[in-house]
Scaffold this motif. Structure first.
Motif, short mmCIF file in Angstrom:
data_model
loop_
_atom_site.label_atom_id
_atom_site.label_comp_id
_atom_site.label_asym_id
_atom_site.label_seq_id
_atom_site.Cartn_x
_atom_site.Cartn_y
_atom_site.Cartn_z
N ARG A 1 2.31 71.70 61.85
CA ARG A 1 2.34 70.45 62.62
C ARG A 1 2.15 70.72 64.11
NH1 ARG A 1 6.65 69.32 59.01
NH2 ARG A 1 6.00 67.78 57.49
N ALA A 2 2.84 71.74 64.61
CA ALA A 2 2.73 72.08 66.03
C ALA A 2 1.30 72.48 66.39
CB ALA A 2 3.69 73.20 66.39
N ALA A 3 0.70 73.34 65.57
CA ALA A 3 -0.68 73.76 65.82
C ALA A 3 -1.62 72.57 65.74
CB ALA A 3 -1.10 74.85 64.83
N GLY A 4 -1.41 71.70 64.77
CA GLY A 4 -2.25 70.52 64.63
C GLY A 4 -2.10 69.56 65.79
N LEU A 5 -0.87 69.34 66.23
CA LEU A 5 -0.64 68.43 67.34
C LEU A 5 -1.23 68.97 68.64
CD1 LEU A 5 0.68 65.83 68.35
CD2 LEU A 5 2.76 67.15 68.76
N LEU A 6 -1.02 70.25 68.89
CA LEU A 6 -1.57 70.85 70.11
C LEU A 6 -3.10 70.84 70.07
CD1 LEU A 6 0.94 73.79 70.47
CD2 LEU A 6 0.66 71.89 72.08
N THR A 7 -3.68 71.10 68.92
CA THR A 7 -5.14 71.06 68.79
C THR A 7 -5.65 69.64 68.98
OG1 THR A 7 -5.04 72.94 67.28
CG2 THR A 7 -7.09 71.69 67.31
N LEU A 8 -4.91 68.66 68.48
CA LEU A 8 -5.29 67.26 68.67
C LEU A 8 -5.24 66.88 70.16
CD1 LEU A 8 -6.10 64.58 67.38
CD2 LEU A 8 -3.66 64.07 67.13
N VAL A 9 -4.23 67.34 70.87
CA VAL A 9 -4.13 67.09 72.31
C VAL A 9 -5.34 67.69 73.03
CG1 VAL A 9 -2.82 67.70 74.39
CG2 VAL A 9 -1.63 66.82 72.38
N GLU A 10 -5.70 68.91 72.66
CA GLU A 10 -6.88 69.55 73.26
C GLU A 10 -8.15 68.77 72.95
OE1 GLU A 10 -6.70 73.47 71.64
OE2 GLU A 10 -5.25 74.16 73.12
N VAL B 1 -0.41 75.13 77.10
CA VAL B 1 -0.93 74.60 75.83
C VAL B 1 -1.64 75.71 75.05
CG1 VAL B 1 -2.58 72.99 74.80
CG2 VAL B 1 -1.05 72.21 76.59
N ALA B 2 -2.41 76.54 75.74
CA ALA B 2 -3.13 77.62 75.06
C ALA B 2 -2.18 78.62 74.42
CB ALA B 2 -4.07 78.33 76.03
N VAL B 3 -1.18 79.05 75.17
CA VAL B 3 -0.22 80.04 74.63
C VAL B 3 0.60 79.42 73.49
CG1 VAL B 3 1.85 81.38 75.20
CG2 VAL B 3 -0.12 81.41 76.73
N ALA B 4 1.03 78.17 73.66
CA ALA B 4 1.79 77.50 72.59
C ALA B 4 0.93 77.34 71.33
CB ALA B 4 2.29 76.15 73.07
N SER B 5 -0.34 77.02 71.50
CA SER B 5 -1.24 76.88 70.35
C SER B 5 -1.45 78.20 69.64
CB SER B 5 -2.59 76.31 70.79
OG SER B 5 -2.45 75.00 71.25
N ILE B 6 -1.62 79.26 70.40
CA ILE B 6 -1.77 80.59 69.80
C ILE B 6 -0.51 80.95 69.02
CG2 ILE B 6 -1.95 83.07 70.29
CD1 ILE B 6 -3.83 82.27 72.63
N ALA B 7 0.66 80.71 69.62
CA ALA B 7 1.92 81.04 68.95
C ALA B 7 2.08 80.23 67.66
CB ALA B 7 3.09 80.78 69.89
N ALA B 8 1.76 78.94 67.71
CA ALA B 8 1.88 78.10 66.51
C ALA B 8 0.90 78.54 65.43
CB ALA B 8 1.65 76.63 66.87
N ALA B 9 -0.32 78.87 65.82
CA ALA B 9 -1.33 79.29 64.83
C ALA B 9 -0.95 80.60 64.17
CB ALA B 9 -2.70 79.40 65.50
N VAL B 10 -0.46 81.54 64.96
CA VAL B 10 -0.11 82.85 64.42
C VAL B 10 1.14 82.76 63.54
CG1 VAL B 10 0.70 85.16 65.08
CG2 VAL B 10 -1.25 84.14 66.25
#
Length: 153
Positions: free
Chosen positions: A16-25, A112-121
Protein backbone atom coordinates in the motif's frame (compact mmCIF):
# COMPACT_ATOMS: atom_id res chain seq x y z
CA UNK A 1 1.22 -12.89 -20.95
CA UNK A 2 0.09 -13.66 -17.43
CA UNK A 3 0.14 -11.30 -14.52
CA UNK A 4 2.27 -12.37 -11.57
CA UNK A 5 -0.49 -12.00 -9.01
CA UNK A 6 -2.60 -14.59 -7.37
CA UNK A 7 -6.07 -14.35 -5.91
CA UNK A 8 -4.58 -15.49 -2.61
CA UNK A 9 -1.98 -12.70 -2.50
CA UNK A 10 -2.41 -10.33 0.39
CA UNK A 11 -1.92 -6.61 -0.11
CA UNK A 12 0.25 -5.63 2.82
CA UNK A 13 1.17 -2.29 4.29
CA UNK A 14 4.39 -2.09 2.30
CA UNK A 15 2.45 -2.74 -0.93
CA UNK A 16 0.00 0.00 0.00
CA UNK A 17 2.79 2.42 0.90
CA UNK A 18 4.67 1.75 -2.33
CA UNK A 19 1.46 2.08 -4.33
CA UNK A 20 0.43 5.30 -2.63
CA UNK A 21 3.85 6.89 -3.04
CA UNK A 22 3.98 5.82 -6.69
CA UNK A 23 0.50 7.27 -7.21
CA UNK A 24 1.64 10.59 -5.69
CA UNK A 25 4.61 10.61 -8.07
CA UNK A 26 2.32 9.82 -11.02
CA UNK A 27 0.00 12.70 -10.16
CA UNK A 28 2.97 15.08 -9.87
CA UNK A 29 4.41 13.94 -13.21
CA UNK A 30 1.02 14.18 -14.92
CA UNK A 31 0.72 17.69 -13.47
CA UNK A 32 3.83 18.62 -15.45
CA UNK A 33 2.13 17.27 -18.55
CA UNK A 34 -0.77 19.58 -17.82
CA UNK A 35 1.68 22.46 -17.46
CA UNK A 36 3.10 21.81 -20.94
CA UNK A 37 -0.39 21.59 -22.42
CA UNK A 38 -1.27 24.90 -20.73
CA UNK A 39 1.87 26.52 -22.16
CA UNK A 40 1.01 25.29 -25.66
CA UNK A 41 -2.63 26.41 -25.48
CA UNK A 42 -1.84 29.89 -24.13
CA UNK A 43 1.11 30.41 -26.46
CA UNK A 44 3.51 30.90 -23.53
CA UNK A 45 6.10 28.63 -25.09
CA UNK A 46 8.54 29.84 -27.70
CA UNK A 47 9.13 26.37 -29.13
CA UNK A 48 5.90 24.45 -29.68
CA UNK A 49 7.69 21.32 -30.88
CA UNK A 50 9.87 21.10 -27.78
CA UNK A 51 6.88 21.66 -25.48
CA UNK A 52 4.85 18.99 -27.28
CA UNK A 53 7.72 16.50 -27.20
CA UNK A 54 8.45 17.15 -23.54
CA UNK A 55 4.77 16.89 -22.65
CA UNK A 56 4.40 13.60 -24.52
CA UNK A 57 7.50 12.11 -22.90
CA UNK A 58 6.38 13.16 -19.45
CA UNK A 59 2.91 11.74 -20.17
CA UNK A 60 4.49 8.35 -20.97
CA UNK A 61 6.30 8.37 -17.62
CA UNK A 62 3.12 9.40 -15.81
CA UNK A 63 1.13 6.56 -17.36
CA UNK A 64 3.96 4.16 -16.50
CA UNK A 65 3.86 5.31 -12.89
CA UNK A 66 0.10 4.77 -12.83
CA UNK A 67 0.68 1.21 -14.05
CA UNK A 68 3.21 0.68 -11.26
CA UNK A 69 0.75 2.00 -8.67
CA UNK A 70 -1.90 -0.39 -10.01
CA UNK A 71 0.55 -3.27 -9.79
CA UNK A 72 1.32 -2.41 -6.18
CA UNK A 73 -2.41 -2.23 -5.38
CA UNK A 74 -2.75 -5.79 -6.70
CA UNK A 75 0.27 -7.05 -4.73
CA UNK A 76 2.11 -7.95 -7.93
CA UNK A 77 5.82 -8.77 -7.87
CA UNK A 78 6.83 -6.98 -11.06
CA UNK A 79 6.61 -3.31 -9.87
CA UNK A 80 9.51 -3.68 -7.44
CA UNK A 81 12.46 -3.24 -9.83
CA UNK A 82 11.00 -0.38 -11.92
CA UNK A 83 9.93 1.41 -8.72
CA UNK A 84 13.41 1.15 -7.22
CA UNK A 85 15.03 2.20 -10.50
CA UNK A 86 12.72 5.22 -10.99
CA UNK A 87 13.26 6.44 -7.46
CA UNK A 88 17.02 5.86 -7.59
CA UNK A 89 17.05 8.13 -10.65
CA UNK A 90 15.14 10.76 -8.67
CA UNK A 91 17.94 11.07 -6.10
CA UNK A 92 20.30 12.92 -8.49
CA UNK A 93 17.33 15.09 -9.48
CA UNK A 94 16.86 16.00 -5.82
CA UNK A 95 20.57 16.79 -5.52
CA UNK A 96 20.42 19.01 -8.59
CA UNK A 97 17.38 20.83 -7.22
CA UNK A 98 19.21 21.42 -3.95
CA UNK A 99 22.27 22.75 -5.79
CA UNK A 100 20.08 25.20 -7.71
CA UNK A 101 18.65 26.65 -4.51
CA UNK A 102 15.32 24.83 -4.47
CA UNK A 103 15.93 23.10 -1.17
CA UNK A 104 12.27 22.55 -0.10
CA UNK A 105 11.43 20.89 -3.42
CA UNK A 106 14.68 18.90 -3.29
CA UNK A 107 13.85 17.62 0.19
CA UNK A 108 10.35 16.61 -0.89
CA UNK A 109 11.66 14.72 -3.93
CA UNK A 110 14.39 13.01 -1.87
CA UNK A 111 12.04 12.00 0.95
CA UNK A 112 9.45 10.54 -1.43
CA UNK A 113 12.18 8.73 -3.42
CA UNK A 114 13.82 7.18 -0.35
CA UNK A 115 10.45 6.24 1.18
CA UNK A 116 9.38 4.63 -2.11
CA UNK A 117 12.60 2.65 -2.35
CA UNK A 118 12.19 1.47 1.25
CA UNK A 119 8.56 0.45 0.67
CA UNK A 120 9.38 -1.37 -2.57
CA UNK A 121 12.30 -3.27 -1.07
CA UNK A 122 10.35 -4.24 2.06
CA UNK A 123 7.30 -5.51 0.15
CA UNK A 124 7.25 -9.29 0.25
CA UNK A 125 7.84 -10.99 -3.08
CA UNK A 126 6.61 -14.30 -4.40
CA UNK A 127 9.20 -16.27 -2.46
CA UNK A 128 8.38 -14.45 0.78
CA UNK A 129 4.69 -15.24 0.30
CA UNK A 130 5.36 -18.99 -0.05
CA UNK A 131 7.56 -18.86 3.05
CA UNK A 132 4.65 -17.22 4.90
CA UNK A 133 2.35 -20.04 3.74
CA UNK A 134 4.75 -22.60 5.17
CA UNK A 135 4.80 -20.77 8.50
CA UNK A 136 0.99 -20.62 8.64
CA UNK A 137 0.46 -24.30 7.84
CA UNK A 138 3.56 -25.61 9.56
CA UNK A 139 4.33 -27.65 6.44
CA UNK A 140 7.85 -27.07 5.10
CA UNK A 141 6.71 -28.49 1.72
CA UNK A 142 4.52 -25.37 1.29
CA UNK A 143 7.65 -23.24 1.09
CA UNK A 144 8.63 -25.07 -2.07
CA UNK A 145 5.14 -24.90 -3.59
CA UNK A 146 4.79 -28.65 -3.22
CA UNK A 147 1.91 -30.52 -1.74
CA UNK A 148 1.79 -33.91 -0.04
CA UNK A 149 4.13 -36.46 -1.56
CA UNK A 150 6.42 -33.76 -2.96
CA UNK A 151 4.20 -33.06 -5.96
CA UNK A 152 3.73 -29.52 -7.18
CA UNK A 153 0.25 -28.41 -6.26
Amino acid sequence: MTESTSSTRVVRGSHRAAGLLTLVEAVAVLGFTGFYVYEMVTGATEDLTRAATSGALILVFGVGLLALARGWARAADWPRTPTVLWNALLLPVAWSLQESGRTPVALAVAVVAVASIAAAVSAPGRRDATDDAAERTGDPDDAQGRGPGGRIS
